[in-house]
Design an enzyme around this catalytic site. Structure first.
Site, mmCIF file in Angstrom:
data_model
loop_
_atom_site.group_PDB
_atom_site.id
_atom_site.type_symbol
_atom_site.label_atom_id
_atom_site.label_comp_id
_atom_site.label_asym_id
_atom_site.label_seq_id
_atom_site.Cartn_x
_atom_site.Cartn_y
_atom_site.Cartn_z
ATOM 1 N N GLU A 1 0.787 -1.230 0.000
ATOM 2 C CA GLU A 1 0.000 0.000 0.000
ATOM 3 C C GLU A 1 0.821 1.283 0.000
ATOM 4 O O GLU A 1 0.467 2.239 0.697
ATOM 5 C CB GLU A 1 -0.924 -0.030 1.213
ATOM 6 C CG GLU A 1 -0.221 0.008 2.602
ATOM 7 C CD GLU A 1 0.146 -1.356 3.174
ATOM 8 O OE1 GLU A 1 0.349 -2.300 2.396
ATOM 9 O OE2 GLU A 1 0.231 -1.452 4.410
ATOM 10 N N HIS B 1 -8.070 -4.025 -1.304
ATOM 11 C CA HIS B 1 -7.284 -4.136 -0.073
ATOM 12 C C HIS B 1 -6.223 -3.027 0.010
ATOM 13 O O HIS B 1 -6.155 -2.299 1.000
ATOM 14 C CB HIS B 1 -6.626 -5.523 -0.014
ATOM 15 C CG HIS B 1 -5.786 -5.749 1.195
ATOM 16 N ND1 HIS B 1 -6.221 -6.462 2.297
ATOM 17 C CD2 HIS B 1 -4.524 -5.354 1.505
ATOM 18 C CE1 HIS B 1 -5.266 -6.490 3.212
ATOM 19 N NE2 HIS B 1 -4.217 -5.826 2.754
ATOM 20 N N GLU B 2 -5.435 -2.885 -1.043
ATOM 21 C CA GLU B 2 -4.364 -1.877 -0.980
ATOM 22 C C GLU B 2 -4.947 -0.465 -0.929
ATOM 23 O O GLU B 2 -4.424 0.404 -0.237
ATOM 24 C CB GLU B 2 -3.389 -2.034 -2.155
ATOM 25 C CG GLU B 2 -2.745 -3.423 -2.274
ATOM 26 C CD GLU B 2 -2.195 -4.008 -0.972
ATOM 27 O OE1 GLU B 2 -1.870 -3.233 -0.049
ATOM 28 O OE2 GLU B 2 -2.110 -5.247 -0.869
ATOM 29 N N HIS C 1 -6.059 0.425 2.584
ATOM 30 C CA HIS C 1 -4.952 0.829 3.465
ATOM 31 C C HIS C 1 -4.756 2.349 3.479
ATOM 32 O O HIS C 1 -4.127 2.876 4.401
ATOM 33 C CB HIS C 1 -3.646 0.182 3.016
ATOM 34 C CG HIS C 1 -3.366 -1.158 3.629
ATOM 35 N ND1 HIS C 1 -3.365 -1.370 4.995
ATOM 36 C CD2 HIS C 1 -3.040 -2.349 3.063
ATOM 37 C CE1 HIS C 1 -3.048 -2.646 5.225
ATOM 38 N NE2 HIS C 1 -2.861 -3.268 4.081
ATOM 39 N N GLU D 1 -3.917 -4.432 9.174
ATOM 40 C CA GLU D 1 -4.381 -5.480 8.262
ATOM 41 C C GLU D 1 -5.810 -5.956 8.549
ATOM 42 O O GLU D 1 -6.548 -6.294 7.627
ATOM 43 C CB GLU D 1 -3.407 -6.659 8.247
ATOM 44 C CG GLU D 1 -1.988 -6.293 7.780
ATOM 45 C CD GLU D 1 -1.928 -5.727 6.354
ATOM 46 O OE1 GLU D 1 -2.907 -5.853 5.611
ATOM 47 O OE2 GLU D 1 -0.880 -5.137 6.019
ATOM 48 N N ASP E 1 9.155 -10.746 9.408
ATOM 49 C CA ASP E 1 8.971 -11.443 8.119
ATOM 50 C C ASP E 1 8.581 -12.905 8.326
ATOM 51 O O ASP E 1 7.891 -13.497 7.502
ATOM 52 C CB ASP E 1 10.285 -11.460 7.320
ATOM 53 C CG ASP E 1 10.612 -10.094 6.753
ATOM 54 O OD1 ASP E 1 9.707 -9.251 6.678
ATOM 55 O OD2 ASP E 1 11.787 -9.892 6.402
ATOM 56 N N TYR F 1 -5.041 -10.437 9.698
ATOM 57 C CA TYR F 1 -5.946 -10.110 8.594
ATOM 58 C C TYR F 1 -7.378 -10.569 8.870
ATOM 59 O O TYR F 1 -8.295 -9.778 9.035
ATOM 60 C CB TYR F 1 -5.466 -10.799 7.307
ATOM 61 C CG TYR F 1 -4.195 -10.236 6.723
ATOM 62 C CD1 TYR F 1 -4.240 -9.415 5.608
ATOM 63 C CD2 TYR F 1 -2.949 -10.531 7.269
ATOM 64 C CE1 TYR F 1 -3.077 -8.900 5.038
ATOM 65 C CE2 TYR F 1 -1.785 -10.015 6.709
ATOM 66 C CZ TYR F 1 -1.856 -9.206 5.594
ATOM 67 O OH TYR F 1 -0.717 -8.693 5.044
HETATM 68 N N1 BES Z 1 0.959 -4.437 3.745
HETATM 69 C C1 BES Z 1 0.714 -5.732 3.245
HETATM 70 C C2 BES Z 1 1.960 -6.481 2.883
HETATM 71 C C3 BES Z 1 2.909 -6.702 4.039
HETATM 72 C C4 BES Z 1 2.439 -6.988 5.308
HETATM 73 C C5 BES Z 1 4.262 -6.639 3.812
HETATM 74 C C6 BES Z 1 3.337 -7.179 6.353
HETATM 75 C C7 BES Z 1 5.156 -6.841 4.843
HETATM 76 C C8 BES Z 1 4.692 -7.109 6.123
HETATM 77 C C9 BES Z 1 -0.219 -5.698 2.050
HETATM 78 O O1 BES Z 1 -1.229 -4.750 2.169
HETATM 79 C C10 BES Z 1 -0.926 -7.013 2.038
HETATM 80 O O2 BES Z 1 -1.591 -7.310 2.981
HETATM 81 N N2 BES Z 1 -0.781 -7.760 0.966
HETATM 82 C C11 BES Z 1 -1.476 -9.013 0.805
HETATM 83 C C12 BES Z 1 -2.765 -8.709 0.095
HETATM 84 C C13 BES Z 1 -3.880 -9.642 0.315
HETATM 85 C C14 BES Z 1 -4.215 -9.895 1.742
HETATM 86 C C15 BES Z 1 -5.110 -9.134 -0.415
HETATM 87 C C16 BES Z 1 -0.595 -9.916 -0.013
HETATM 88 O O3 BES Z 1 0.457 -9.447 -0.471
HETATM 89 O O4 BES Z 1 -0.903 -11.077 -0.187
HETATM 90 ZN ZN ZN Z 2 -2.540 -5.302 3.757
#
Ligand code: BES
Ligand code: ZN
Length: 642
Positions: free
Chosen positions: A313, A337-338, A341, A360, A415, A423
């Protein structure tokens, strides 16, 4: 506020002591204590578990914002594709919270610091010994009259937050590509800064690239910019460091609406703009329901397939995997989703990574709502059921301590601790609140919440306290403090949580059952009108074991091995690995070597690693793909191929 853990066997009682405006007491099941601590992280974990958790303290940053807080960043970086480094300066303007503070402490990882100065005069600095995942603290001595420093530095070609792609690894094959991914703690690998979500700063940047390439950032972008190799950006709203982002490549822009557009390589630009053409409507609908969009434009950047996430996001410019360009908008909830955010995450931000669920969980809740507004109830219901199933899978497999929304991450690499809990459990909790007080009341609450905490970084406890002072007070017969505590601080899913249901899935259950019992052939399943979600539900709920005959029967009827939809292909390939269905293995290899999105490849590597034969296949694919994988995807999967 301080929480104390008293470890009693595997259980601990969390007692809130100390006091502040957000006093709330709670009990929770503690993380399990690993007696056989061996790695650096394990040792650290056992050490921290018996001590106090300080709410709001960022255990993932060495920065000292409580004494000196960075307020503005001015970057001037040259992108050197030959050496795979970013080279230049970061000027940091700061505020002395403690007027007597003499040192500014920053985060770095694998950076070479070439010098630090203030007003043209060099300053003393030290770089501490590096921690394996937090990096190294950079401590700068700051004289009394100094309020900004200039750091000359360069990144390492191995920077964890930067991926350098060769021309062959891009769609166009002619130009190199670079992108950054800062969340959670990787901004420090390309900028020396206080890499904590509770430090918000504005930024300006000058990015110098080879002449034929374009740079874009999570800031103001000019789609008509001249390709002269010098690009200027400004982000006038204060953002946390994990939202700083840069990409450089042979990019083109296509408008999708008044405030929305897409950047990508030329070859996929039209397909991307068509796939995501509802972005403008999503933006308008979200604003209408949850308050004004604070970020001016909302554009998308479609990255090469090695992007390790579905989306990120980055403000004004979400970074998106190309794996969701399915041709039928079936996977666009990622865009919802993005976009969401922009409210939950970018406007109201988690104060520490323990509070990630505030980003999330709220975003996942909003995603469902956006999908319902744009595509209707049926789509919303199907997505809610699939999300609930993903959550259940994690609840069934994760340690109790990792099922807690306000997770204890001390001594752990964020990570590595990535799951559906923040979520989907977060979203389910909010859905329960909505059901109890009614949608209208809940939407009012959300609107007020986004307004009240706009451009602030907040803790779980601040949210809970706000909830208690607002919604709970107004609806005290329908909500209880205890129930809220259970959702937020205890593992599992509370009894009587909302149960998403979908009529569109009932027919799928019937078809699957009829086929499994042998009553009908796969070819007799009336699936002509099935949408992608129904296929996912069909596949994801197959029994663990299927015979070769059954698999061949399915594949013949539905060409699953050749599915162009990356999510369907993922579900089918996972079944194929678990049942050793060899006709799918060529496709599996091609899949693993052409996609770097961790959510899609990691379960496949994990499944392959369960048998010696599978491991050999995993090793072959991994070795072939490694060069093109993002550092995060390498880190997440290398254990499966050892
Ligand atoms: N912000 C997150 C990605 C993220 C979270 C990166 C924690 C590093 C640490 C992004 O918004 C996200 O949630 N992406 C998901 C999307 C899905 C849930 C629709 C993904 O990448 O799968
Ligand atoms: Zn997210």
């Amino acid at each position: 506020m301080i929480i104390k853990y008293f470890v009693v066997g595997a259980l601990a009682l969390i007692i809130v002591s100390g006091c502040s405006d957000d006093s709330s007491s709670n009990t929770a099941v503690s993380p399990k204590v690993d007696q056989s601590a061996s790695t650096e992280a394990d040792v650290r974990k056992t050490k921290t578990e018996t001590t106090t958790i300080e709410i709001g303290k960022d255990y993932h940053s060495f920065g000292n914002p409580e004494s000196i807080k960075v307020k503005h960043l001015n970057l001037d970086l040259t992108v050197d594709f030959t050496k795979k480094i970013l080279l230049g300066t970061a000027q940091l303007d700061f505020q002395k919270i403690d007027p007597k503070a003499k040192q500014l402490v920053l985060d770095t990882r694998d950076l070479t610091i070439n010098g630090v100065s203030a007003n043209g005069k060099p300053l003393d600095f030290t770089v501490a010994k590096a921690d394996s995942f937090l990096g190294a603290a950079l401590t700068i001595d700051v004289p009394a009259d100094v309020n900004d420093v200039v750091i000359s530095y360069q990144t390492s070609p191995e920077a964890s937050g930067v991926q350098w792609l060769t021309p062959e690894q891009t769609a166009g094959k002619e130009h190199p590509f670079l992108f950054t991914q800062a969340q959670a703690i990787h901004a420090r690998s390309f900028i020396p800064l206080q890499d904590s979500p509770q430090v918000r700063m504005t930024y300006d940047a000058t990015i110098r690239t080879p002449k034929d390439l374009i740079a874009v950032m999570s800031a103001s972008n000019d789609p008509d910019t001249e390709r002269d190799g010098i690009y200027e950006f400004s982000m006038p709203q204060p953002i946390p460091s994990y939202l700083i982002a840069l990409a450089v490549g042979d990019l083109y822009f296509k408008s999708m609406g008044e405030r929305t557009g897409v950047y990508s390589e030329k070859g996929i630009l039209d397909a991307a703009a068509a796939e995501f053409s509802d972005t403008e409507s999503m933006l308008i609908a979200t604003e209408k329901a949850f308050g004004p969009y604070s970020w001016d434009r909302y554009d998308l950047l479609i990255l090469p397939p090695s992007f390790p996430f579905g989306g990120m996001e980055n403000p004004r410019l979400s970074f998106i995997t190309p794996t969701v360009i399915a041709g039928d908008k079936s996977l666009v909830s990622l865009i919802a989703h993005e976009l969401a955010h922009s409210w939950s995450g970018n406007t109201v931000t988690n104060a520490t990574w323990r509070d990630l669920w505030l980003n999330e969980g709220f975003t996942t809740y909003l995603t469902y709502r956006i999908m319902q507004m744009i595509y209707g109830d049926e789509r919303f219901e199907m997505e809610a059921v699939l999300g609930r199933q993903d959550l259940q899978a994690d609840v069934d497999s994760l340690a109790a301590s990792d099922q807690i929304m306000a997770i204890d991450l001390r001594g752990r690499d964020p990570d590595v601790v990535f799951s559906n809990i923040p979520y989907e459990k977060g979203a389910l909790f909010l859905r329960e609140l909505e059901h109890k007080v009614g949608r209208e009341n809940f939407d009012k609450f959300l609107l007020g919440y986004f307004e009240k905490f706009a451009f602030q970084s907040i803790t779980t406890e601040q949210f809970v306290s706000y909830l208690e002072q607002t919604l709970l007070k107004d609806h005290s017969t329908k909500l209880s403090k205890q129930r809220i505590q259970q959702w937020v601080f205890e593992p599992g899913i509370p009894d009587e949580a909302p149960v998403p249901e979908s009529d569109a899935f009932s027919v799928v259950d019937q078809a699957r059952n009829a086929w499994l019992t042998g009553a009908i052939q796969a070819s007799e399943i009336d699936s002509e009108k099935w949408v992608v979600h129904q296929w996912l539900y069909f596949l994801n709920n197959m029994p663990d074991k299927l015979s070769q005959e059954q698999l061949a029967n399915l594949d013949k009827a539905f060409s699953l091995t050749n599915s162009k939809n990356n999510e369907i292909a993922h579900s089918w390939l996972l079944i194929s690995v678990n049942n050793w269905y060899q006709p799918a293995f060529k496709r599996l290899h091609q899949y693993l070597t052409s996609i770097g999105r961790n959510k899609l490849v990691k379960p496949l590597y994990k499944a392959l690693s369960q048998t010696p034969e599978g491991k050999l296949m995993a090793q072959k694919a991994f070795n072939e793909a490694k060069e093109a994988y993002h550092p995060l995807t390498v880190k997440a999967n290398e254990g499966f191929v050892e």
